[in-house]
Every structure is written in structure tokens, then in C-alpha cells.
Design an enzyme around this catalytic site. Sequence first.
Site, PDB file in Angstrom:
ATOM      1  N   GLU A 107       0.947  -1.154  -0.020  1.00  0.00           N
ATOM      2  CA  GLU A 107       0.156  -0.016  -0.125  1.00  0.00           C
ATOM      3  C   GLU A 107       0.982   1.311  -0.114  1.00  0.00           C
ATOM      4  O   GLU A 107       2.025   1.315   0.596  1.00  0.00           O
ATOM      5  CB  GLU A 107      -0.947   0.013   1.273  1.00  0.00           C
ATOM      6  CG  GLU A 107      -2.000  -0.864   1.142  1.00  0.00           C
ATOM      7  CD  GLU A 107      -2.125  -1.976   2.164  1.00  0.00           C
ATOM      8  OE1 GLU A 107      -1.307  -1.829   3.061  1.00  0.00           O
ATOM      9  OE2 GLU A 107      -2.909  -2.811   2.066  1.00  0.00           O
ATOM     10  N   TYR A 119       8.225   1.833  -6.921  1.00  0.00           N
ATOM     11  CA  TYR A 119       7.586   0.764  -7.131  1.00  0.00           C
ATOM     12  C   TYR A 119       7.318   0.485  -8.630  1.00  0.00           C
ATOM     13  O   TYR A 119       7.370  -0.920  -8.851  1.00  0.00           O
ATOM     14  CB  TYR A 119       6.035   0.440  -6.143  1.00  0.00           C
ATOM     15  CG  TYR A 119       6.569   0.705  -4.762  1.00  0.00           C
ATOM     16  CD1 TYR A 119       7.449   0.248  -4.217  1.00  0.00           C
ATOM     17  CD2 TYR A 119       5.563   1.416  -3.857  1.00  0.00           C
ATOM     18  CE1 TYR A 119       7.691   0.590  -2.762  1.00  0.00           C
ATOM     19  CE2 TYR A 119       6.074   1.649  -2.523  1.00  0.00           C
ATOM     20  CZ  TYR A 119       7.003   1.015  -1.921  1.00  0.00           C
ATOM     21  OH  TYR A 119       7.207   1.455  -0.849  1.00  0.00           O
TER      22      TYR A 119
HETATM   23  C1  LIG Z   1      10.687   6.254  -1.131  1.00  0.00           C
HETATM   24  C2  LIG Z   1      12.126   6.065  -0.699  1.00  0.00           C
HETATM   25  C3  LIG Z   1      12.191   4.655   0.141  1.00  0.00           C
HETATM   26  C4  LIG Z   1      13.016   6.108  -1.666  1.00  0.00           C
HETATM   27  O1  LIG Z   1      14.529   5.560  -1.153  1.00  0.00           O
HETATM   28  P1  LIG Z   1      15.785   6.055  -1.933  1.00  0.00           P
HETATM   29  O2  LIG Z   1      16.757   5.319  -1.381  1.00  0.00           O
HETATM   30  O3  LIG Z   1      15.835   7.504  -2.109  1.00  0.00           O
HETATM   31  O4  LIG Z   1      15.345   5.651  -3.642  1.00  0.00           O
HETATM   32  P2  LIG Z   1      16.426   5.353  -4.307  1.00  0.00           P
HETATM   33  O5  LIG Z   1      17.523   6.005  -4.853  1.00  0.00           O
HETATM   34  O6  LIG Z   1      16.886   3.694  -4.491  1.00  0.00           O
HETATM   35  O7  LIG Z   1      15.573   5.582  -5.969  1.00  0.00           O
HETATM   36  C5  LIG Z   1      15.089   4.431  -6.668  1.00  0.00           C
HETATM   37  C6  LIG Z   1      13.833   4.906  -7.481  1.00  0.00           C
HETATM   38  O8  LIG Z   1      12.775   5.710  -6.865  1.00  0.00           O
HETATM   39  C7  LIG Z   1      12.136   6.883  -7.555  1.00  0.00           C
HETATM   40  N1  LIG Z   1      12.401   8.012  -6.753  1.00  0.00           N
HETATM   41  C8  LIG Z   1      13.336   7.951  -5.304  1.00  0.00           C
HETATM   42  N2  LIG Z   1      13.127   9.042  -4.753  1.00  0.00           N
HETATM   43  C9  LIG Z   1      12.328   9.999  -5.588  1.00  0.00           C
HETATM   44  C10 LIG Z   1      11.958  11.529  -5.489  1.00  0.00           C
HETATM   45  N3  LIG Z   1      12.269  12.057  -4.448  1.00  0.00           N
HETATM   46  N4  LIG Z   1      11.204  11.868  -6.646  1.00  0.00           N
HETATM   47  C11 LIG Z   1      10.997  11.152  -7.680  1.00  0.00           C
HETATM   48  N5  LIG Z   1      11.297   9.605  -7.856  1.00  0.00           N
HETATM   49  C12 LIG Z   1      12.246   8.968  -6.569  1.00  0.00           C
HETATM   50  C13 LIG Z   1      13.124   6.801  -8.782  1.00  0.00           C
HETATM   51  O9  LIG Z   1      12.364   6.319  -9.713  1.00  0.00           O
HETATM   52  C14 LIG Z   1      14.331   6.427  -8.414  1.00  0.00           C
HETATM   53  O10 LIG Z   1      14.985   5.897  -9.502  1.00  0.00           O
HETATM   54  P3  LIG Z   1      16.243   6.824 -10.171  1.00  0.00           P
HETATM   55  O11 LIG Z   1      17.043   7.392  -9.208  1.00  0.00           O
HETATM   56  O12 LIG Z   1      16.744   5.978 -11.397  1.00  0.00           O
HETATM   57  O13 LIG Z   1      15.477   7.771 -10.901  1.00  0.00           O
HETATM   58  C15 LIG Z   1      12.459   7.159   0.340  1.00  0.00           C
HETATM   59  O14 LIG Z   1      12.163   8.445  -0.372  1.00  0.00           O
HETATM   60  C16 LIG Z   1      11.876   7.047   1.567  1.00  0.00           C
HETATM   61  O15 LIG Z   1      12.324   6.624   2.726  1.00  0.00           O
HETATM   62  N6  LIG Z   1      10.845   7.955   1.872  1.00  0.00           N
HETATM   63  C17 LIG Z   1      10.039   7.933   3.303  1.00  0.00           C
HETATM   64  C18 LIG Z   1       9.500   6.662   3.565  1.00  0.00           C
HETATM   65  C19 LIG Z   1       8.305   6.368   2.517  1.00  0.00           C
HETATM   66  O16 LIG Z   1       7.604   6.928   2.120  1.00  0.00           O
HETATM   67  N7  LIG Z   1       8.587   4.849   2.209  1.00  0.00           N
HETATM   68  C20 LIG Z   1       7.630   4.363   1.314  1.00  0.00           C
HETATM   69  C21 LIG Z   1       6.243   3.883   2.181  1.00  0.00           C
HETATM   70  S1  LIG Z   1       5.134   3.130   1.078  1.00  0.00           S
END
Ligand SMILES: CC(C)(COP(=O)(O)OP(=O)(O)OC[C@H]1O[C@@H](n2cnc3c(N)ncnc32)[C@H](O)[C@@H]1OP(=O)(O)O)[C@@H](O)C(=O)NCCC(=O)NCCS
Length: 156
Positions: A107, A119
Site C-alpha cells: 500500500e 514501485y
Molecule cells: C521512497 C524512498 C524509500 C526512496 O528511497 P531512495 O533510497 O531515495 O530511492 P532510490 O535512490 O533507490 O531511488 C529509486 C527510484 O525511486 C524513485 N525515486 C526515489 N526518490 C524519488 C524522488 N524524490 N522523486 C521522484 N522519484 C524518486 C526513482 O524512480 C528512483 O530511480 P532513479 O534514481 O533511477 O530515478 C525514500 O524516499 C523514503 O524513505 N521515503 C520515506 C518513507 C516512505 O515513504 N516509504 C515508502 C512507504 S510506501
Amino acid sequence: MNEMIVRRAEERDVKAMAYLDTLCFAAPWSETSFRQEVTANNLALYLVSEIDGALTGYAGVWAIVDEGHITNVAVHPDCRRQGIARALMQVLIRSCEEAGILRQTLEVRPSNEAALRLYKSFGFREAGRRKGYYEDNGEDALIMWRDGENPETGGQ
Ligand SMILES: CC(C)(COP(=O)(O)OP(=O)(O)OC[C@H]1O[C@@H](n2cnc3c(N)ncnc32)[C@H](O)[C@@H]1OP(=O)(O)O)[C@@H](O)C(=O)NCCC(=O)NCCS
């Protein structure tokens, strides 16, 4: 160069996981909840990422019969956009597939653009909505599913 490690979470990680949750979520899980998940829930697999021994992220899944229910993915705000969530998801999904769990679900808030993009890059597709699912602001949850027949296991 600082090397990232992804490994299975252990009891010694619980405190740092709970702290990370306070930085990442409006309704963080308690240390007690994480301890239960990591040490006592036989259906759960939790992974953590580390850089130089410091916990930078975690991801978890519950194996419910032949479905993987992804509980959370979280990365420390100072460590984002470095591929940590992608690495965690890759190992999590591979672990599911190796255990014969080819379908995964989760979710996510429709407003969570970063998570949605992450995702979708793994082949998750929107399959429904839970109305008013998130208690802090009444936001709906998007229900997403990924089918292991989708060739996107590695993301991108
Ligand atoms: C969502 C989250 C887990 C992403 O973690 P991250 O380590 O920064 O992600 P990654 O660097 O591995 O990025 C993988 C892909 O995610 C997407 N992505 C990650 N951050 C993004 C941003 N700020 N804006 C848009 N796309 C994003 C992109 O598609 C990215 O691929 P790319 O770098 O090749 O464009 C992080 O922002 C987080 O912890 N957020 C708060 C907690 C949360 O919301 N978790 C999900 C609950 S459902």
C-alpha cells in the site's frame, strides 16, 4: 569509497530501525514492534542497508501463503537518491521469488511520488484503493500488485 551492504535485519538493528522510522513516517513503529517483527514473526523478512556500519535503510515483507506483503521501505533522509531503496527492493523481491512467492503487494499514499516511482520501476501496478486508510490525514491508500512473470525484477 563508502560501500553499501544489504543484509538480513537482526535484533541489534531494532533500535536504529525504530529511530529511522521516526524520521520517515507520520506514524512510526515502536522498537517493540520492530523487535517482534525481526525476532518473532516467522512470516516476516526484514533487510537493512548499511554504509560504514551505519544503518541507512530497511525494507520488510510478510510471506502470506504465496503472496509477499511488503510492509515498509524506508531510507534515511540524508541518504536518499543513492539507489538504497532500489537495492533493498531488489534483494527483497529476489528473496521472495527464490521462496516461490512470485506475487507481491503493498500500500502506498497516492501523494508519495518517490515511492510510487520506485514501485512502478519494479513492475508494481495499481490494483485498487483503500478509502481513508492513513489515519494521520485520512488519505487513501493505493493497493499495488506485482506479478513475478513481469520481467522487471531488476528494476529500471
Ligand atoms: C521512497 C524512498 C524509500 C526512496 O528511497 P531512495 O533510497 O531515495 O530511492 P532510490 O535512490 O533507490 O531511488 C529509486 C527510484 O525511486 C524513485 N525515486 C526515489 N526518490 C524519488 C524522488 N524524490 N522523486 C521522484 N522519484 C524518486 C526513482 O524512480 C528512483 O530511480 P532513479 O534514481 O533511477 O530515478 C525514500 O524516499 C523514503 O524513505 N521515503 C520515506 C518513507 C516512505 O515513504 N516509504 C515508502 C512507504 S510506501
